[in-house]
Design a protein around this motif. Structure first.
Motif, short mmCIF file in Angstrom:
data_model
loop_
_atom_site.label_atom_id
_atom_site.label_comp_id
_atom_site.label_asym_id
_atom_site.label_seq_id
_atom_site.Cartn_x
_atom_site.Cartn_y
_atom_site.Cartn_z
N VAL A 10 -8.53 -3.94 -10.83
CA VAL A 10 -7.88 -2.63 -10.74
C VAL A 10 -7.67 -2.09 -12.15
CG1 VAL A 10 -5.78 -1.46 -10.01
CG2 VAL A 10 -6.73 -3.28 -8.61
N SER A 11 -8.00 -0.84 -12.35
CA SER A 11 -7.79 -0.18 -13.63
C SER A 11 -6.29 -0.03 -13.92
CB SER A 11 -8.44 1.20 -13.61
OG SER A 11 -8.04 1.96 -14.71
N ALA A 12 -5.93 -0.19 -15.18
CA ALA A 12 -4.54 -0.05 -15.58
C ALA A 12 -3.99 1.33 -15.24
CB ALA A 12 -4.41 -0.30 -17.08
N ARG A 13 -4.80 2.35 -15.37
CA ARG A 13 -4.30 3.71 -15.14
C ARG A 13 -4.09 4.03 -13.67
NH1 ARG A 13 -8.40 6.87 -13.58
NH2 ARG A 13 -10.50 6.11 -13.99
N THR A 14 -4.65 3.21 -12.77
CA THR A 14 -4.48 3.49 -11.34
C THR A 14 -3.39 2.65 -10.69
OG1 THR A 14 -6.16 1.91 -10.63
CG2 THR A 14 -6.90 4.15 -11.10
N ALA A 15 -3.03 1.51 -11.30
CA ALA A 15 -2.00 0.64 -10.72
C ALA A 15 -0.67 1.37 -10.72
CB ALA A 15 -1.91 -0.65 -11.53
N HIS A 16 -0.02 1.40 -9.56
CA HIS A 16 1.19 2.20 -9.42
C HIS A 16 2.42 1.33 -9.19
CE1 HIS A 16 3.46 5.81 -8.74
NE2 HIS A 16 3.76 5.45 -7.50
N ARG A 17 2.41 0.56 -8.10
CA ARG A 17 3.59 -0.26 -7.80
C ARG A 17 3.21 -1.44 -6.91
NH1 ARG A 17 3.71 3.87 -4.15
NH2 ARG A 17 4.23 3.31 -2.00
N LEU A 18 4.04 -2.45 -6.95
CA LEU A 18 3.88 -3.66 -6.15
C LEU A 18 4.96 -3.64 -5.07
CD1 LEU A 18 2.49 -6.46 -5.87
CD2 LEU A 18 4.27 -7.33 -7.40
N GLU A 19 4.55 -3.89 -3.83
CA GLU A 19 5.52 -3.92 -2.73
C GLU A 19 5.23 -5.08 -1.80
OE1 GLU A 19 6.04 -0.30 -0.55
OE2 GLU A 19 6.59 0.83 -2.34
N ARG A 20 6.25 -5.48 -1.10
CA ARG A 20 6.10 -6.51 -0.08
C ARG A 20 5.75 -5.83 1.24
NH1 ARG A 20 8.51 -11.78 -0.41
NH2 ARG A 20 7.94 -12.83 1.50
N ASP A 21 4.80 -6.40 1.96
CA ASP A 21 4.40 -5.90 3.27
C ASP A 21 4.43 -7.08 4.23
OD1 ASP A 21 3.41 -4.49 5.42
OD2 ASP A 21 1.37 -4.35 4.65
N GLY A 22 5.60 -7.31 4.84
CA GLY A 22 5.76 -8.49 5.69
C GLY A 22 5.77 -9.73 4.81
N GLN A 23 4.86 -10.65 5.08
CA GLN A 23 4.76 -11.89 4.30
C GLN A 23 3.89 -11.74 3.06
OE1 GLN A 23 6.36 -14.82 4.98
NE2 GLN A 23 7.45 -13.65 6.53
N LYS A 24 3.19 -10.61 2.95
CA LYS A 24 2.24 -10.43 1.85
C LYS A 24 2.74 -9.39 0.86
CE LYS A 24 -1.57 -11.52 4.90
NZ LYS A 24 -2.84 -11.11 5.45
N HIS A 25 2.12 -9.39 -0.32
CA HIS A 25 2.40 -8.37 -1.32
C HIS A 25 1.16 -7.48 -1.45
CE1 HIS A 25 5.76 -10.94 -2.39
NE2 HIS A 25 6.27 -9.86 -2.96
N VAL A 26 1.42 -6.21 -1.71
CA VAL A 26 0.34 -5.22 -1.81
C VAL A 26 0.57 -4.42 -3.09
CG1 VAL A 26 -0.66 -3.17 -0.72
CG2 VAL A 26 0.16 -5.06 0.70
#
Length: 105
Positions: free
Chosen positions: A62-78
């Motif tokens: 993933v390009s640095a300029r496109t990475a926005h935020r990290l979130e939990r989605d149930g048991q996984k992270h997205v």
């Protein structure tokens, strides 16, 4: 303007939003188009710098300029990109992704 060679095609690092590896090909998402080439993701990542982007999962870069935020989605992270695209984050890379986002975000 630095470039990486994907397949036989030189592509500007600044134009790459994300790269997904599927089987023996990579799908490179640029601004407004996707390019598919027979290549190994590891060979492409080796041509990038840490400030260019990172791998949240073995099949994604993933390009640095496109990475926005990290979130939990149930048991996984997205990892959410600036356009809403959801990228899976491997459990084994979660701490590295958090660290990268803190340093570069």
């Amino acid at each position: 303007d630095r470039q990486v060679v994907i397949g036989a095609a030189p592509i500007s690092v600044a134009d790459i939003r994300l790269i997904e590896a599927r089987e023996h090909h990579v799908h490179v998402t640029l601004e407004g188009q996707t390019v598919t080439q027979r290549a190994r993701l590891s060979d492409i990542v080796a041509q990038t710098r840490p400030e260019d982007g990172f791998q949240p999962h073995r099949s994604w870069w993933v390009s640095a300029r496109t990475a926005h935020r990290l979130e939990r989605d149930g048991q996984k992270h997205v990892l959410y990109l600036d356009d809403g695209t959801r990228i899976p984050v491997a459990r084994t890379r979660l701490d590295a992704v958090r660290d990268w986002l803190e340093q570069h975000g």
